[in-house]
Every structure is written in structure tokens, then in C-alpha cells.
Design a protein around this motif. Structure first.
Motif, mmCIF file in Angstrom:
data_model
loop_
_atom_site.group_PDB
_atom_site.id
_atom_site.type_symbol
_atom_site.label_atom_id
_atom_site.label_comp_id
_atom_site.label_asym_id
_atom_site.label_seq_id
_atom_site.Cartn_x
_atom_site.Cartn_y
_atom_site.Cartn_z
ATOM 1 N N PRO A 339 0.808 -1.232 0.000
ATOM 2 C CA PRO A 339 0.000 0.000 0.000
ATOM 3 C C PRO A 339 0.839 1.279 0.000
ATOM 4 N N LEU A 340 2.164 1.167 0.226
ATOM 5 C CA LEU A 340 3.032 2.329 0.194
ATOM 6 C C LEU A 340 3.805 2.348 -1.120
ATOM 7 N N ASN A 341 4.884 3.120 -1.177
ATOM 8 C CA ASN A 341 5.640 3.266 -2.424
ATOM 9 C C ASN A 341 6.618 2.120 -2.629
ATOM 10 N N ASP A 342 6.537 1.515 -3.804
ATOM 11 C CA ASP A 342 7.477 0.476 -4.233
ATOM 12 C C ASP A 342 8.096 0.983 -5.529
ATOM 13 N N THR A 358 11.474 -0.333 -1.338
ATOM 14 C CA THR A 358 10.094 -0.237 -0.895
ATOM 15 C C THR A 358 10.018 0.387 0.488
ATOM 16 N N GLU A 359 8.925 1.092 0.733
ATOM 17 C CA GLU A 359 8.611 1.591 2.068
ATOM 18 C C GLU A 359 7.708 0.616 2.810
ATOM 19 N N GLY A 360 7.187 -0.362 2.110
ATOM 20 C CA GLY A 360 6.061 -1.120 2.626
ATOM 21 C C GLY A 360 6.364 -2.427 3.320
ATOM 22 N N GLY A 365 14.026 1.617 7.894
ATOM 23 C CA GLY A 365 13.570 3.000 7.875
ATOM 24 C C GLY A 365 13.648 3.582 6.488
ATOM 25 N N GLY A 366 12.805 4.585 6.205
ATOM 26 C CA GLY A 366 12.788 5.156 4.863
ATOM 27 C C GLY A 366 12.438 4.071 3.863
ATOM 28 N N THR A 367 13.174 4.027 2.748
ATOM 29 C CA THR A 367 13.014 2.931 1.793
ATOM 30 C C THR A 367 14.191 1.977 1.938
ATOM 31 N N ASP A 368 13.905 0.696 1.918
ATOM 32 C CA ASP A 368 14.917 -0.357 2.001
ATOM 33 C C ASP A 368 14.983 -1.122 0.687
ATOM 34 N N ILE A 369 16.114 -1.747 0.437
ATOM 35 C CA ILE A 369 16.297 -2.558 -0.766
ATOM 36 C C ILE A 369 16.022 -4.024 -0.430
ATOM 37 N N PHE A 370 15.187 -4.647 -1.244
ATOM 38 C CA PHE A 370 14.811 -6.055 -1.092
ATOM 39 C C PHE A 370 15.135 -6.799 -2.387
ATOM 40 N N TYR A 371 15.062 -8.140 -2.314
ATOM 41 C CA TYR A 371 15.138 -8.910 -3.554
ATOM 42 C C TYR A 371 14.114 -10.033 -3.524
#
Length: 639
Positions: A339-342, A358-360, A365-371
Motif C-alpha cells: 500500500p506504500l511506495n514500491d 520499498t517503504e512497505g 527506515g525510509g526505503t529499504d532494498i529487497f530482492y
């Protein structure tokens, strides 16, 4: 007049003046707030609360102004005061308070605010998306503490000092071999730079490139027109061979579909073609940005704020259809999007590993990097890359070379601007390994570079995986082959005999670079070439099915050149008797001829001949030499 009455009148006068001053400060604060002048809004709202500590509106807008300015501690205090004055002021302030509390790591208090919001919000059909958002935030505050307590996953990332400036630098895109780094910067000196001290510090976005050699990155260079323009140009993404670029252009020119659109351009020789808006199949009337492109050029994943998503910005994917057109983008779904910014997707060279910010999802905190991995037709649950890549700031714009050196942008620096960092990933966070095959395509007689079509096919199934081209000016080509398949890589150019080579790349292979220069033979009488991808059963003349990809290319060549007559020559190594080898070579040559006749080639255009072991092209003293001598040759006898 008695003393008590005088004191009462003085008190009333004081409160009247304080109320007037509070109202005046509040009105000035609202004027600044509506103009997005947050520093002055904060100053005036603070004045209003000093004059009247019970002014609920002033506390609310002070909290909002501090939130927008990322003054999280001050925002949390303002909302706490508002809650003590009137817990039912407006239920929405509890969500705003939770954002500030999350930012300062006060998770229990944030959870209380979110539950207060949920308990007070209206429950109806129009609140469903808001419910999803609050549930997402509750999961975030529940799981983030555990994630933040995990051990570091990498060494400390290093800023790439050679490319960073005192201005914003972001969207790094490294090529597969780790020798070129493209990125966006708002530094002065770009195409829309105005040397005027009255201008804002942001000089507009432009795309730059830095080159790596001798163990270091060198000073970046501004990419030329027509890529950069007077508007904002950023977020470049490339095919593996760097000859097709998709990037973002903003500014609303006559071709625009939205305020920011995706454009595509191709490298023709040494010049980029005029960028073309990808049109309203890809672009929407909303913000479309931050593309990534698969190494083979068949897929684009990008960020969009278009309607119909899960909230905020979402990730979408478009694929080329059988006509070569880009299809309608598909949302990547709720496993990836929140529901947040991706945003800021990066599809690794293996074509299966997606890194994004993503923020979601629970994080640092803030935006994190995922894979996430695309397996069995769906995306896996995203995994946080961990600290110290992710931080309390915004970490985004991930990219990685074939060797496993990652690049990303982060606001973790002291000045709050984005800078580009690099770090080596551990194996469990890297994408699936790939092999890079690169080289030059040339004319075998003149050594001049050739523009050739380079096809990548699955040698077992014949599936066409990708179509690449060698550069018309340099003859350079580069292809990225993900592990776990057997490939046929072929090069062809009009007027020349095609060349093919097979590559077996097991799943457990490691990254490697293969240099393969290809000299194409001109089509003329007497031209003789080896067909590398024709295989027989050991000691027999039966064609293996993996030979069909190569043979079908030869059939296409004959159909394109109606006057061509060829001799099919069979050759063996020196294992066994000379007589048996001669007989075997004759049978193999005939098996190839029979296949081509069955495919529709007139028999009078084909001849077959066995040479046995009489004409070796390599030593028979090694395993590799024997393999080269076991071959099928085509010779043009008439043309």
C-alpha cells in the motif's frame, strides 16, 4: 476598584492579547503551510503554541509541518500534546503520529497510534484501502525490530567518490562486466544548467557515465544529445550489450503521455538514435519512471503511480510480443507491491532476480532494498538485503555487476543528498550466476567490422531466447547467458555464411567472461565453414536432436540463396581404423544431406562426401584436438 477586580481585568486582557497573537501566528503559519514554506510554517505554529498551549489546530499543523520536514522528534512531541488535549481531535492524526514514531524507532508507541487510528476510522466500502495500509504498518512495527537486530549482511559500503558530487547523484546502472557505470546527477554543467546565482540549486537531471579501468572509476562524462536534453533526463536502463537504452524524460513535450514518460533509443554505430516515447501502451497519464530492462531486451519493469495499483507507486512489467511490440504492462502483484511506495526495480542479468526499493515491508527506515526471485511462475516473498546496505535513510536504485559488486544510492550521508555506494554482496544475496560471451564480428577476408544478427537459442528445444546485434561501427557484441541451460549462439550477416557455437552452462557454474571473436566467411564459390553444432551418437551416423537448430539455419541459408550448391563433408578423428572412419564419415555426411532433402532442399543442390581422418584441422594427441577433428563442413561448390 478593588484589587481582585483589577487582577481579573489584567488577566482577561493578557489572555485576550495572547489569544489574538496566537491566532495571528496560526494564520501566518497556515499561509506558509499552504505555500509549502515549511520552515516558516513551523516557526509560526511554534509561536502560536507558545501564546496558547491549548491551541489544538496549531499543535496539529505543527506536527504535520514537522513530519513533512522529517523533523520526527518534534512531530512526535506535537502529536503527543494534541492527543493529551483532545484524543478525538481527528482520528487521522494518529497515523501521522505513527510515521514520526516509526522514524525514531518508538515501535510500541507507533503500534498504539495505529490501533487508535483503526479503532476510530469509519468502517465502510471506501475505507478498505486504508485498512490495508494500517494493517501493513502494524506488520511493519511488529517485525522491524527483529530485522534491525540482525547481524550485518555485508561489509560497510564505500561511497564511489569518483562519481559523487555535492549535489544529488543516484540511479546507478552498472554494465554486466562492471566496466561502465551510468547514473543521474543534478550537478551544474548539464544541458539545462543556467549559470545564474538566482536559480535554484537543482540544475536539472542529466545522465552521466563513468568508466572503470586500472582498478578505479574515472571522472564521469555527460552523455550527449539526443539522450540528454533541456528537460529532466534520468534513470537509464540497458540491454546487456548496452545498445538499447530505456530511460525517463520529464517536462511535458508534445509527445508526452504523462508528466514523466519512458523513452527508448538505440546505439547505431557510434550515435544514439533520436529517443522515442514508448507510447500509451507503456506510459500513462500519471508518473512512469525508473525502468529496468532484461539483458536480452525482451522485458521492462518500471515504477508507475497510475490508478489501479495497491497504493502509492507500484512495479509493472511489459514484455515484447511475437510481433516485437511492447505489451500492456502488468502489475507485479501483492507479493511485491504494498500500500506504500514500491520503486526503483532492477532485474539482474539472470532474468530471475529482482532487486527493488520499498517503504512497505518491514525494515530499517525510509526505503529499504529487497530482492525476490521469479520461480515457478510467481515472485517469491521479498527478502531485506539487511544492514549496512539498508539504513535509517532512503536506500534505493540497486544495480549489480556479473562479478557481484553492487551499486546503490542512499541518503544516509550527512548532507541528506543521495550519493552512490558500492559493496560486494555475499553469495546468498547475489543473483543466479551468468556467463558473458563477447567479442568482435568481422569479415574474415578484410577484417572489417560487421553488423551481424546474433541469435541466442536453447540448443535442446530450439526456442529462440533473444535477438542481439553486433555494433555496425565496431563489430562488438555482448550476450549474457543465465546458468542452467544449453545455448546455441549464432551470428549471421547478409552475404556471409553464418557461424554458430554452443555453450553448456550448468546451474552450479560461476560467473565468467568468454572472449569469442567471430570471422564470418563471405558467400562465394570455394567458401568452406565448419558447422560447430552438428552432433552424432558416438560411433554412429544418427543425428542428435540438438543438431536440428544448426541444420535449420543451413536450410534457411540455402533457401535465401537459390543458386547455391554445397558439399557436405564428414570428418573424424584417428580413433579406430582408417577404413571404418572413412565409412562413418560418409554415412554422417549423407545423414545431414538426407535431413536437408527431407526439409525441402532440392537433391541436386546437395552433395555429400566422407573424408575420414585424412584432413585433420587440429592435433589428434589431445581430447580437445580430437573434438575439433570430428566435424561437419559445408563447402560452396557453385554460386
Amino acid at each position: 476598584m478593588t484589587r481582585p477586580i483589577i487582577l481579573l481585568l489584567l488577566s482577561l486582557l493578557f489572555f485576550s492579547q495572547a489569544g489574538a497573537q496566537s491566532a495571528d501566528s496560526f494564520n501566518k503559519g497556515m499561509e506558509a503551510y499552504n505555500k509549502h514554506d515549511l520552515p516558516n510554517a513551523i516557526r509560526h505554529f511554534q509561536e502560536a503554541t507558545r501564546y496558547n498551549d491549548r491551541d489544538q489546530r496549531a499543535w496539529y499543523y505543527l506536527g504535520m509541518s514537522c513530519n513533512y520536514s522529517q523533523k520526527w522528534e518534534d512531530a512526535a512531541l506535537a502529536f503527543q500534546r494534541l492527543s493529551s488535549l483532545n484524543p478525538n481531535y481527528d482520528y487521522r492524526f494518529y497515523y501521522e503520529a505513527s510515521k514520526a514514531l516509526i522514524a525514531i524507532n518508538k515501535f510500541p508507541e507507533a503500534q498504539w497510534c495505529l490501533n487508535s487510528f483503526m479503532n476510530r476510522m469509519p468502517k465502510n466500502a471506501r475505507s478498505t484501502m486504508t485498512e490495508h495500509l494500517i494493517k501493513n504498518r502494524l506488520e511493519y512495527v511488529s517485525k522491524s525490530p527483529e530485522i534491525r537486530n540482525q547481524e550485518p549482511t555485508t561489509s560497510l559500503p564505500d561511497p564511489v567518490d569518483a562519481v559523487n558530487s555535492e549535489y544529488g547523484d543516484y540511479t546507478p546502472q552498472v554494465n554486466p562486466t562492471g566496466t561502465k557505470l551510468y547514473f543521474t546527477s543534478v550537478r551544474p554543467g548539464g544541458f539545462d544548467y543556467v549559470e545564474d546565482s538566482s536559480q535554484m540549486v537543482d540544475f536539472g537531471e542529466d545522465i552521466y557515465i563513468s568508466t572503470f579501468y586500472g582498478g578505479q572509476w574515472y571522472a564521469p562524462e555527460l552523455l550527449p544529445q539526443p539522450i540528454n536534453s533541456q528537460g529532466d533526463d534520468f534513470g537509464s536502463a540497458f540491454t546487456g550489450d548496452e545498445q538499447t537504452m530505456v530511460y525517463v524524460r520529464c517536462g511535458g513535450d508534445k509527445e508526452s503521455v504523462g508528466n514523466c514518460d519512458l523513452y527508448i533509443t538505440h546505439l547505431s554505430g557510434t550515435e544514439w538514435t533520436e529517443p522515442v516515447n514508448m507510447g500509451n501502451v507503456i506510459n500513462s497519464s500519471d508518473w512512469d519512471s525508473q525502468p529496468t530492462m532484461s539483458a536480452d531486451g525482451t522485458r521492462i519493469i518500471f515504477t508507475s503511480a497510475r490508478a489501479g495499483g495497491y497504493g502509492g507507486s507500484d512495479l509493472y512489467m511489459s514484455e515484447k510480443n511475437h510481433l516485437g511490440d511492447w505489451g500492456i504492462p502488468q502489475n507485479l502483484g501483492s507479493t511485491i507491491n504494498t500500500p506504500l511506495n514500491d520503486n526503483s526495480p532492477y532485474l539482474a542479468p539472470d532474468g530471475k532476480t529482482l532487486y527493488y526499493a520499498t517503504e512497505g515491508h518491514p525494515g530499517y527506515g525510509g526505503t529499504d532494498i529487497f530482492y525476490s526471485l521469479f520461480e515457478n511462475g510467481k515472485w517469491s516473498k521479498p527478502i531485506n538485503l539487511g544492514a549496512p546496505i539498508n539504513s535509517s535513510g532512503d536506500d534505493t536504485n540497486f544495480s549489480i555487476s556479473g562479478q557481484g559488486i553492487a551499486y546503490f544510492a542512499s541518503s544516509k550521508g550527512m548532507d541528506g543528498n543521495y550519493d552512490i555506494y558500492q559493496v560486494e554482496l555475499p553469495d546468498h544475496l547475489k543473483p543466479k550466476p551468468t556467463v558473458v560471451v563477447q567479442g568482435l564480428v568481422t569479415n574474415s577476408e578484410t577484417t572489417d567490422p560487421l553488423a551481424a544478427l546474433v541469435l541466442i537459442e536453447d540448443i535442446n528445444t530450439g526456442e529462440l531466447i533473444a535477438i542481439n546485434k553486433s555494433n555496425s561501427a565496431s563489430g562488438e557484441y555482448l550476450i549474457v547467458l543465465p546458468a542452467g541451460r544449453d545455448y546455441s549462439v549464432s551470428a549471421s550477416s547478409k552475404g556471409f555464411f553464418f557461424y554458430s557455437q554452443s555453450f553448456e552452462i550448468p546451474k552450479d557454474t560461476s560467473y565468467q567472461e568468454i572472449q569469442l571473436d567471430i570471422a564470418l566467411e563471405p558467400i562465394k564459390k570455394g567458401t568452406k565453414v565448419v558447422l560447430n553444432n552438428i552432433f552424432f551418437e558416438s560411433g554412429r551416423a544418427e543425428l542428435k536432436p540438438i543438431s536440428y537448430v544448426e541444420l535449420n539455419k543451413a536450410i534457411d541459408l540455402l533457401e535465401d540463396n537459390k543458386t547455391m550448391v554445397i558439399e557436405i563433408g564428414g570428418h573424424t578423428d584417428n580413433v579406430g581404423s582408417a577404413d571404418l572412419n572413412m565409412k562413418l564419415s560418409e554415412q554422417r555426411a549423407k545423414a545431414v544431406m538426407d535431413y536437408m532433402i527431407l526439409a525441402g532442399i532440392a537433391p541436386e543442390r546437395l552433395r555429400s562426401k566422407g573424408y575420414g581422418e585424412t584432413t585433420p584441422i587440429a592435433t589428434n594427441d589431445t581430447k580437445e584436438g580430437k573434438a575439433k577433428n570430428r566435424r561437419t563442413e559445408f563447402e560452396i561448390v557453385e554460386f
